[in-house]
Write a protein that holds these residues in place. Sequence first.
Motif, PDB file in Angstrom:
ATOM      1  N   TYR A 112       0.814  -1.225   0.000  1.00  0.00           N
ATOM      2  CA  TYR A 112       0.000   0.000   0.000  1.00  0.00           C
ATOM      3  C   TYR A 112       0.845   1.272   0.000  1.00  0.00           C
ATOM      4  O   TYR A 112       0.369   2.331   0.409  1.00  0.00           O
ATOM      5  CB  TYR A 112      -0.940   0.003   1.208  1.00  0.00           C
ATOM      6  CG  TYR A 112      -2.165  -0.874   1.032  1.00  0.00           C
ATOM      7  CD1 TYR A 112      -3.195  -0.505   0.155  1.00  0.00           C
ATOM      8  CD2 TYR A 112      -2.317  -2.061   1.730  1.00  0.00           C
ATOM      9  CE1 TYR A 112      -4.323  -1.295  -0.005  1.00  0.00           C
ATOM     10  CE2 TYR A 112      -3.444  -2.862   1.578  1.00  0.00           C
ATOM     11  CZ  TYR A 112      -4.443  -2.462   0.702  1.00  0.00           C
ATOM     12  OH  TYR A 112      -5.576  -3.229   0.537  1.00  0.00           O
ATOM     13  N   HIS A 133      -0.292   4.792  -0.681  1.00  0.00           N
ATOM     14  CA  HIS A 133      -1.097   5.512   0.313  1.00  0.00           C
ATOM     15  C   HIS A 133      -0.272   5.998   1.508  1.00  0.00           C
ATOM     16  O   HIS A 133      -0.843   6.414   2.521  1.00  0.00           O
ATOM     17  CB  HIS A 133      -2.218   4.610   0.849  1.00  0.00           C
ATOM     18  CG  HIS A 133      -3.263   4.266  -0.167  1.00  0.00           C
ATOM     19  ND1 HIS A 133      -3.885   5.209  -0.949  1.00  0.00           N
ATOM     20  CD2 HIS A 133      -3.814   3.070  -0.542  1.00  0.00           C
ATOM     21  CE1 HIS A 133      -4.771   4.616  -1.741  1.00  0.00           C
ATOM     22  NE2 HIS A 133      -4.728   3.319  -1.522  1.00  0.00           N
ATOM     23  N   PHE A 181      -4.658   7.361   7.021  1.00  0.00           N
ATOM     24  CA  PHE A 181      -5.111   6.027   7.426  1.00  0.00           C
ATOM     25  C   PHE A 181      -4.081   4.940   7.128  1.00  0.00           C
ATOM     26  O   PHE A 181      -4.353   3.756   7.351  1.00  0.00           O
ATOM     27  CB  PHE A 181      -6.447   5.695   6.747  1.00  0.00           C
ATOM     28  CG  PHE A 181      -6.419   5.729   5.240  1.00  0.00           C
ATOM     29  CD1 PHE A 181      -5.977   4.632   4.502  1.00  0.00           C
ATOM     30  CD2 PHE A 181      -6.849   6.856   4.543  1.00  0.00           C
ATOM     31  CE1 PHE A 181      -5.953   4.659   3.116  1.00  0.00           C
ATOM     32  CE2 PHE A 181      -6.824   6.892   3.148  1.00  0.00           C
ATOM     33  CZ  PHE A 181      -6.379   5.786   2.438  1.00  0.00           C
ATOM     34  N   LEU A 183      -4.343   1.037   8.075  1.00  0.00           N
ATOM     35  CA  LEU A 183      -4.543   0.131   6.944  1.00  0.00           C
ATOM     36  C   LEU A 183      -3.526  -1.017   6.991  1.00  0.00           C
ATOM     37  O   LEU A 183      -3.896  -2.193   6.841  1.00  0.00           O
ATOM     38  CB  LEU A 183      -4.400   0.926   5.637  1.00  0.00           C
ATOM     39  CG  LEU A 183      -4.449   0.154   4.313  1.00  0.00           C
ATOM     40  CD1 LEU A 183      -5.800  -0.539   4.130  1.00  0.00           C
ATOM     41  CD2 LEU A 183      -4.191   1.111   3.138  1.00  0.00           C
ATOM     42  N   ARG A 192     -18.944  -5.532  -1.152  1.00  0.00           N
ATOM     43  CA  ARG A 192     -18.767  -4.691   0.040  1.00  0.00           C
ATOM     44  C   ARG A 192     -20.101  -4.423   0.740  1.00  0.00           C
ATOM     45  O   ARG A 192     -20.158  -4.356   1.972  1.00  0.00           O
ATOM     46  CB  ARG A 192     -18.032  -3.397  -0.338  1.00  0.00           C
ATOM     47  CG  ARG A 192     -16.529  -3.637  -0.508  1.00  0.00           C
ATOM     48  CD  ARG A 192     -15.794  -2.462  -1.085  1.00  0.00           C
ATOM     49  NE  ARG A 192     -14.338  -2.602  -0.948  1.00  0.00           N
ATOM     50  CZ  ARG A 192     -13.455  -1.842  -1.587  1.00  0.00           C
ATOM     51  NH1 ARG A 192     -13.872  -0.899  -2.415  1.00  0.00           N
ATOM     52  NH2 ARG A 192     -12.158  -2.022  -1.413  1.00  0.00           N
ATOM     53  N   LEU A 229     -15.420   1.360   6.717  1.00  0.00           N
ATOM     54  CA  LEU A 229     -14.530   1.880   5.669  1.00  0.00           C
ATOM     55  C   LEU A 229     -13.178   1.164   5.708  1.00  0.00           C
ATOM     56  O   LEU A 229     -12.631   0.787   4.672  1.00  0.00           O
ATOM     57  CB  LEU A 229     -14.361   3.392   5.873  1.00  0.00           C
ATOM     58  CG  LEU A 229     -13.379   4.157   4.989  1.00  0.00           C
ATOM     59  CD1 LEU A 229     -13.663   3.932   3.507  1.00  0.00           C
ATOM     60  CD2 LEU A 229     -13.443   5.637   5.319  1.00  0.00           C
ATOM     61  N   ASN A 278     -13.350  -3.268   4.787  1.00  0.00           N
ATOM     62  CA  ASN A 278     -14.312  -3.285   3.678  1.00  0.00           C
ATOM     63  C   ASN A 278     -14.192  -4.548   2.826  1.00  0.00           C
ATOM     64  O   ASN A 278     -14.473  -4.529   1.625  1.00  0.00           O
ATOM     65  CB  ASN A 278     -14.225  -1.998   2.853  1.00  0.00           C
ATOM     66  CG  ASN A 278     -12.858  -1.788   2.239  1.00  0.00           C
ATOM     67  OD1 ASN A 278     -11.955  -2.599   2.406  1.00  0.00           O
ATOM     68  ND2 ASN A 278     -12.697  -0.700   1.518  1.00  0.00           N
TER      69      ASN A 278
HETATM   70  P1  DAT Z   1     -10.108   0.948  -2.596  1.00  0.00           P
HETATM   71  O1  DAT Z   1      -9.764  -0.226  -1.723  1.00  0.00           O
HETATM   72  O2  DAT Z   1     -11.592   1.058  -2.850  1.00  0.00           O
HETATM   73  O3  DAT Z   1      -9.309   0.999  -3.875  1.00  0.00           O
HETATM   74  P2  DAT Z   1      -8.365   3.069  -1.628  1.00  0.00           P
HETATM   75  O4  DAT Z   1      -7.340   2.526  -2.582  1.00  0.00           O
HETATM   76  O5  DAT Z   1      -8.664   4.520  -1.691  1.00  0.00           O
HETATM   77  O6  DAT Z   1      -9.741   2.273  -1.754  1.00  0.00           O
HETATM   78  O7  DAT Z   1      -7.909   2.757  -0.123  1.00  0.00           O
HETATM   79  C1  DAT Z   1      -7.332   1.509   0.205  1.00  0.00           C
HETATM   80  C2  DAT Z   1      -7.989   0.991   1.465  1.00  0.00           C
HETATM   81  O8  DAT Z   1      -7.676   1.847   2.555  1.00  0.00           O
HETATM   82  C3  DAT Z   1      -9.509   0.944   1.431  1.00  0.00           C
HETATM   83  O9  DAT Z   1      -9.991  -0.245   0.854  1.00  0.00           O
HETATM   84  C4  DAT Z   1      -9.883   1.039   2.880  1.00  0.00           C
HETATM   85  C5  DAT Z   1      -8.792   1.911   3.460  1.00  0.00           C
HETATM   86  N1  DAT Z   1      -9.224   3.322   3.528  1.00  0.00           N
HETATM   87  C6  DAT Z   1      -9.415   4.159   2.485  1.00  0.00           C
HETATM   88  N2  DAT Z   1      -9.799   5.376   2.901  1.00  0.00           N
HETATM   89  C7  DAT Z   1      -9.833   5.298   4.258  1.00  0.00           C
HETATM   90  C8  DAT Z   1     -10.136   6.219   5.296  1.00  0.00           C
HETATM   91  N3  DAT Z   1     -10.492   7.498   5.029  1.00  0.00           N
HETATM   92  N4  DAT Z   1     -10.069   5.768   6.583  1.00  0.00           N
HETATM   93  C9  DAT Z   1      -9.700   4.503   6.872  1.00  0.00           C
HETATM   94  N5  DAT Z   1      -9.385   3.580   5.943  1.00  0.00           N
HETATM   95  C10 DAT Z   1      -9.453   3.975   4.660  1.00  0.00           C
END
Ligand code: DAT
Length: 139
Positions: free
Chosen positions: A51, A54, A59, A63, A104, A111, A114
């Motif tokens: 990840y 991110h 988060f 995560l 989901r 969140l 998920n």
């Molecule tokens: P996705 O999994 O739909 O591609 P993402 O790539 O934006 O979503 O984020 C990766 C994961 O991180 C997501 O499945 C759940 C977690 N996540 C995303 N936004 C978050 C937030 N605001 N607070 C907590 N966890 C979050």
Amino acid sequence: MASNRTFTMIKPHAVADNHIGGIIAMIEAAGFRIVAMKKTQLTPALAGKFYEVHKERGFYGELCEMMSSGPIVPMILEKENAVTDFRTLIGATNPANAEEGTIRKKYAKSLGENAIHGSDSDENAAIEGSFFFGVTEQY
Ligand code: DAT
Ligand code: MG
């Protein structure tokens, strides 16, 4: 041209709650073929690497902790327009916004928890698939 492969992981809480079979049934019913699959567990460091995109987000720590908290089921899936169609099948990141009939909507708890990952592009699908599987594990 759209690739015909995507990458997914059933997240730890969904594995712990015995939803592997239910989730795979939805995936297969939607027309995806399983190319590679296993049960494994990420370390916090490996979750951090997966990840990395991110890492500046608030988060990120939560995560990585959640994704390494128990076994996961990563898979490579095949179908026409795999990336786009799979994002439709899993539903919105925040389950409060996920449509009826999505994975989901049925299995996410929050969140953060998920239920399932889905690649967001053909390029990332290839990178994420090769993070877990060698070429001799893809059929
Ligand atoms: P996705 O999994 O739909 O591609 P993402 O790539 O934006 O979503 O984020 C990766 C994961 O991180 C997501 O499945 C759940 C977690 N996540 C995303 N936004 C978050 C937030 N605001 N607070 C907590 N966890 C979050
Ligand atoms: Mg994403």
